[in-house]
Design an enzyme around this catalytic site. Structure first.
Site, PDB file in Angstrom:
ATOM      1  N   LYS A 164     -46.255  -3.755  10.642  1.00 30.30           N
ATOM      2  CA  LYS A 164     -47.085  -4.933   9.930  1.00 30.30           C
ATOM      3  C   LYS A 164     -47.473  -5.948  11.103  1.00 30.30           C
ATOM      4  O   LYS A 164     -46.802  -5.970  12.336  1.00 30.30           O
ATOM      5  CB  LYS A 164     -46.151  -5.821   9.289  1.00 30.30           C
ATOM      6  N   LYS A 205     -41.343   0.567   1.038  1.00 33.07           N
ATOM      7  CA  LYS A 205     -42.489   0.708   0.286  1.00 33.07           C
ATOM      8  C   LYS A 205     -42.861   2.221   0.190  1.00 33.07           C
ATOM      9  O   LYS A 205     -42.850   2.925  -0.813  1.00 33.07           O
ATOM     10  CB  LYS A 205     -43.533  -0.078   0.490  1.00 33.07           C
ATOM     11  N   ASN A 238     -57.530 -10.852  -3.221  1.00 31.36           N
ATOM     12  CA  ASN A 238     -57.715  -9.560  -3.595  1.00 31.36           C
ATOM     13  C   ASN A 238     -56.693  -9.020  -4.615  1.00 31.36           C
ATOM     14  O   ASN A 238     -57.086  -8.487  -5.667  1.00 31.36           O
ATOM     15  CB  ASN A 238     -57.472  -8.607  -2.206  1.00 31.36           C
ATOM     16  N   THR A 269     -54.369  -2.459  -4.853  1.00 33.87           N
ATOM     17  CA  THR A 269     -52.894  -3.347  -5.057  1.00 33.87           C
ATOM     18  C   THR A 269     -52.779  -3.774  -6.460  1.00 33.87           C
ATOM     19  O   THR A 269     -51.909  -3.634  -6.831  1.00 33.87           O
ATOM     20  CB  THR A 269     -52.816  -4.445  -3.994  1.00 33.87           C
ATOM     21  N   SER A 271     -54.078   3.625   0.640  1.00 34.08           N
ATOM     22  CA  SER A 271     -54.648   3.538   2.034  1.00 34.08           C
ATOM     23  C   SER A 271     -54.283   5.304   2.670  1.00 34.08           C
ATOM     24  O   SER A 271     -54.793   5.687   3.544  1.00 34.08           O
ATOM     25  CB  SER A 271     -53.851   2.549   2.880  1.00 34.08           C
ATOM     26  N   LYS A 328     -47.339   2.327   9.330  1.00 33.60           N
ATOM     27  CA  LYS A 328     -48.251   1.795   8.587  1.00 33.60           C
ATOM     28  C   LYS A 328     -48.181   0.463   7.965  1.00 33.60           C
ATOM     29  O   LYS A 328     -47.065   0.150   7.292  1.00 33.60           O
ATOM     30  CB  LYS A 328     -48.253   2.883   7.208  1.00 33.60           C
TER      31      LYS A 328
END
Ligand code: GLU
Length: 420
Positions: free
Chosen positions: A105, A93, A224, A193, A353, A69
Site C-alpha cells: 500500500k 485480503k 467509488n 469494490t 485488479s 499489491k
C-alpha cells in the site's frame, strides 16, 4: 490529540487470530512485520511556479503468495503507521479470496482538493518517478484507493513506461491496475469494490433468509465504493436512508435515490453535502440511523468504543479498510451486530485488479459478464471459507477471516522454509 495508531489495530487483530489458531511462532514473527518500507520526499512545481515538497510512501508487507499489491491514496492522514496497516490488510485480503498476490500500500500525504488537475498530474508523475523500481509489473502493482482514480493510474502508467527501455514498455502495462479501459484497464474494475460489497451482502442475506427488497441501509463515504455499493443495492429494491462524507451527512426517512445523489455529487466536487432532497443531519444522528445495514466506505477508526453503542443496525458491511477498531468490534459482537469484515467485504477491487493484470499479461479483453461472473465466484468462495472457519472456531468473522489468511500463509512458509 494525536491520531490513534491504525497499525496497532492490525497488531491486535493479528494477535487474537494467531493465538486462537496457534500460528507457528516463527512464522508469526515474520508476518507481524512489514518487509520493506519506502519513504520518498519529492518536489513538485505548482501552477504558480512555486515548488512544494511532498512525502510519499510505499510499504510492502509480504510477497510469499505473489507480487506486492495494493492501492495508493492521497490524503492528509497518510503516514507510515496508516500505510503499514493498509499494506498488511492487503496481504490478508488476497489470501482470503485466493489470488496470487501479496500485500502492499502507499500514498502521498496531501489534501488533493487543494490542487488543480495539472498539479495532481505532476504530483502523481513525480511520485512515480521517486518510487522508481520499487514498483513493477511483476514486483509491486499499485491501484486506486482513497482520492485516486483511473486517471491517476494512467499518469502513473505513462510515467513508469516513459522511464523504461523502449523494448520493455509494451510488456509492462500491468504495472498498475484500475487504469482507464482504453489504456488497458478491465471492464468492471471501476465498480468492482462496490460490486463485491453487494455480492457479500447477498450471501449474508441468503444465509439469514433476509429479504433485501425493502431493506434499509446507510453509507459513509460516497466515493467509488460507497456510491457503487449504494447504486447496486438499489437494484435489489433496498432503500438508502442516509449518506455522509467530509461535507456532512444527509438523511431522508422516505429514502434517497442513490443515482440521483450520485448525479448531484458529480456536480458538487464529488460531495453529498447540501443535497436538496434530504435533510442535513449531524454525525451523531447519522450514525444512529435505524436501518438494516450500515456500509462504512470511508476511512479507518469510525466504529469505536464511542460510536459502536449507538449503532442501530443488523449488519455492518465494511467497504472501507479498517473502519472498525478492536473496541468497536467487541461491542458489535456483544450486541449481536454482524460484521462482514473489510478483508473479505471489500476484496472485489483487488480481485478485478487481478483480472486486469491477467488480461494485460495475456493481451486479452474480457467482457463484463465474464468479469462479474469470475468476481462472484471468488467472493462467494472467500465468504464460504470465512463462514466455515467462524463456525469451526466459534469466533467473529474478522478473526475467522484472519485465520483463513494466516493458515494459507503458514502453509506456504512451511512448504518453502526460511532461506538460507
Ligand atoms: N485499494 C483497494 C483496496 O484497498 C484496491 C487494491 C488493488 O486493487 O490493488 O483493496
Amino acid at each position: 490529540m494525536s491520531k490513534p495508531s491504525v497499525y496497532d489495530n492490525v497488531t491486535r487483530q493479528f494477535d487474537k487470530a494467531a493465538d486462537l489458531m496457534n500460528l507457528n511462532p516463527e512464522i508469526r514473527k515474520i508476518l507481524s512485520r512489514t518487509t520493506n518500507e519506502v519513504i520518498v520526499n519529492f518536489p513538485v512545481k505548482m501552477d504558480d511556479g512555486r515548488v512544494e515538497m511532498f512525502t510519499g510512501y510505499r510499504v510492502q508487507h509480504n510477497n510469499a503468495l505473489g507480487p506486492y499489491k495494493g492501492g495508493l491514496r492521497y490524503h492528509p492522514a497518510v503516514d507510515i503507521d496508516e500505510v503499514r496497516a493498509l499494506a498488511t490488510w492487503m496481504s490478508w485480503k488476497s489470501a482470503i479470496v485466493d489470488i496470487p498476490f501479496g500485500g502492499g500500500k502507499g500514498g502521498v500525504q496531501c489534501e488533493p482538493g487543494k490542487y488543480s488537475q495539472t498539479e495532481l498530474e505532476r504530483i502523481s508523475r513525480r511520485f512515480t518517478y521517486a518510487l522508481g523500481s520499487n514498483i513493477g509489473p511483476e514486483y509491486d502493482i499499485p491501484a486506486p484507493d482513497v482520492n485516486t482514480n483511473a486517471q491517476i493510474m494512467a499518469w502513473i502508467l505513462d510515467t513508469y513506461l516513459s522511464t523504461m527501455p523502449a523494448h520493455e514498455r509494451q510488456a509492462s502495462v500491468h504495472v498498475v491496475t484500475g487504469k482507464p479501459v482504453e489504456s488497458g484497464g478491465s471492464i468492471g474494475r471501476d465498480k468492482a469494490t462496490g460490486q463485491g460489497v453487494v455480492f457479500t451482502i447477498e450471501e449474508w442475506a441468503r444465509d439469514k433468509n433476509f429479504d433485501l427488497k425493502g431493506a434499509t441501509y446507510f453509507v459513509q463515504g460516497y466515493g467509488n465504493v460507497g456510491s457503487w455499493a449504494s447504486r447496486l443495492l438499489k437494484s435489489h429494491g433496498s432503500v438508502l436512508l442516509a449518506a455522509e462524507d467530509v461535507s456532512g451527512a444527509v438523511f431522508n426517512p422516505k429514502g434517497i435515490d442513490p443515482d440521483d445523489l450520485y448525479q448531484y455529487a458529480l456536480k458538487n466536487k464529488g460531495l453529498v453535502g447540501g443535497y436538496p432532497k434530504a435533510e442535513t443531519v449531524d454525525h451523531q444522528t447519522f450514525l444512529a440511523t435505524k436501518a438494516d445495514i450500515f456500509i462504512p466506505a470511508a476511512l479507518e477508526n469510525q466504529i469505536t468504543a464511542e460510536t459502536a453503542p449507538g449503532l442501530n443496525v443488523k449488519l455492518v458491511a465494511e467497504g472501507a479498510n479498517g473502519p472498525t477498531n478492536p473496541e468497536g468490534d467487541a461491542i458489535l459482537f456483544e450486541r449481536g451486530i454482524e460484521v462482514l469484515p473489510d478483508v473479505l467485504c471489500n476484496a472485489g477491487g483487488v480481485v478485478v485488479s487481478y483480472f486486469e493484470w491477467l488480461q494485460n499479461k495475456r493481451s486479452e479483453f474480457w467482457d463484463l459478464q465474464e468479469v462479474d461472473a469470475k468476481l462472484h465466484r471468488k467472493l462467494v468462495a472467500g465468504y464460504e471459507r470465512v463462514r466455515t472457519t467462524a463456525a469451526e472456531y466459534k469466533v467473529d468473522w474478522r478473526t475467522a477471516a484472519y485465520i483463513v489468511a494466516l493458515t494459507r500463509l503458514e502453509t506456504v512458509y512451511k512448504e518453502r522454509g526460511i532461506f538460507p
